[in-house]
Write a protein that holds these residues in place. Structure first.
Motif, PDB file in Angstrom:
ATOM      1  N   ALA A  48     -64.336   8.841  58.625  1.00  0.00           N
ATOM      2  CA  ALA A  48     -63.239   8.446  57.737  1.00  0.00           C
ATOM      3  C   ALA A  48     -62.980   9.525  56.694  1.00  0.00           C
ATOM      4  N   ALA A  49     -64.045  10.180  56.232  1.00  0.00           N
ATOM      5  CA  ALA A  49     -63.900  11.233  55.227  1.00  0.00           C
ATOM      6  C   ALA A  49     -63.088  12.395  55.767  1.00  0.00           C
ATOM      7  N   VAL A  50     -63.170  12.608  57.075  1.00  0.00           N
ATOM      8  CA  VAL A  50     -62.460  13.728  57.696  1.00  0.00           C
ATOM      9  C   VAL A  50     -61.036  13.345  58.093  1.00  0.00           C
ATOM     10  N   VAL A  51     -60.881  12.211  58.795  1.00  0.00           N
ATOM     11  CA  VAL A  51     -59.570  11.871  59.377  1.00  0.00           C
ATOM     12  C   VAL A  51     -58.710  10.998  58.464  1.00  0.00           C
ATOM     13  N   VAL A  74     -66.577   3.423  53.809  1.00  0.00           N
ATOM     14  CA  VAL A  74     -65.322   4.028  54.278  1.00  0.00           C
ATOM     15  C   VAL A  74     -64.328   4.142  53.129  1.00  0.00           C
ATOM     16  N   LEU A  75     -64.196   3.076  52.350  1.00  0.00           N
ATOM     17  CA  LEU A  75     -63.229   3.105  51.243  1.00  0.00           C
ATOM     18  C   LEU A  75     -63.670   4.039  50.124  1.00  0.00           C
ATOM     19  N   ALA A  76     -64.968   4.281  50.026  1.00  0.00           N
ATOM     20  CA  ALA A  76     -65.459   5.212  49.011  1.00  0.00           C
ATOM     21  C   ALA A  76     -65.034   6.642  49.329  1.00  0.00           C
ATOM     22  N   VAL A  77     -65.018   6.987  50.616  1.00  0.00           N
ATOM     23  CA  VAL A  77     -64.669   8.362  51.006  1.00  0.00           C
ATOM     24  C   VAL A  77     -63.198   8.502  51.386  1.00  0.00           C
ATOM     25  N   SER A  78     -62.528   7.365  51.657  1.00  0.00           N
ATOM     26  CA  SER A  78     -61.114   7.397  52.032  1.00  0.00           C
ATOM     27  C   SER A  78     -60.403   6.218  51.379  1.00  0.00           C
TER      28      SER A  78
END
Length: 218
Positions: A48-51, A74-78
């Motif tokens: 998720a951090a990448v895409v 997931v929400l922390a990184v995106s």
């Protein structure tokens, strides 16, 4: 398609390869751009951090944890991603934890391919996707607050919001309510969402647990 005409990007998170691949394939067939898949919490966060997918379709049982943990990471990184949980009926409590972690809503795994596609589109548009049972418990909480004179100030629901929630509590879908009240499907969803904001902001999981314990979601 998104509002700008581009395909909605999706990541599918599930620890069962056959199910994960089937969901990804169905979404791709419906015009979504599946940019990643993952089988666990760590993989979901890394990808998720990448895409940075618009929507994450999230299973609750993962290889190294659960959907609530994955949702939070997931929400922390995106932060711009939105999470739609796919739930089995016996995972209700876990789903509520995912909602607390920031999931936009949930869909049962028995949903049809068309229902899944509609739910992903709604999630991408910022709309809440909940089954009638979970949405209906909001009315039960509203009634509880109204009876509790020592509690916080009673939130103000409009007559239309109350009317719609009565129908929701009976198990009617947004489409059925829209037809019965001669409203658009979107209008009904917006009213339900507004009521969620009034009654659940910052305390969604506590509200849901109370309602389930007292049978208000039946």
């Amino acid at each position: 398609m998104g509002a700008d005409g581009t395909a909605i990007t999706v990541m599918v998170v599930d620890d069962h390869p056959i199910w994960r691949d089937a969901v990804a394939r169905d979404l791709a067939d419906d015009g979504f751009q599946v940019v990643a898949t993952a089988d666990g919490v760590g993989a979901a966060a890394r990808r998720a951090a990448v895409v940075r997918p618009a929507v994450v379709v999230m299973d609750m049982r993962l290889a190294d944890g659960d959907g609530a943990q994955a949702t939070a990471q997931v929400l922390a990184v995106s932060p711009s991603s939105r999470v739609l949980v796919l739930s089995a009926s016996d995972e209700r409590d876990d789903v509520l934890e995912a909602v607390k972690a920031g999931a936009s809503g949930y869909l049962v795994k028995s949903a049809s391919k068309q229902e899944l596609a509609e739910a992903v589109r709604a999630t991408a548009q910022g709309r809440a996707v909940f089954t009638p049972g979970l949405a209906g418990l909001v009315l039960g909480e509203y009634r509880r607050i109204a009876r509790d004179e020592t509690g916080p100030a009673q939130p103000s629901l409009t007559e239309r919001e109350t009317e719609i929630l009565r129908h929701v509590a009976k198990g009617l879908t947004a489409k059925q309510i829209a037809a019965r009240l001669s409203l658009s499907h979107r209008t009904v969803e917006n009213h339900v969402q507004a009521t969620f904001r009034k009654l659940q902001v910052g305390n969604r999981v506590e509200l849901a647990r109370y309602a389930i314990e007292h049978g208000l979601d039946e």
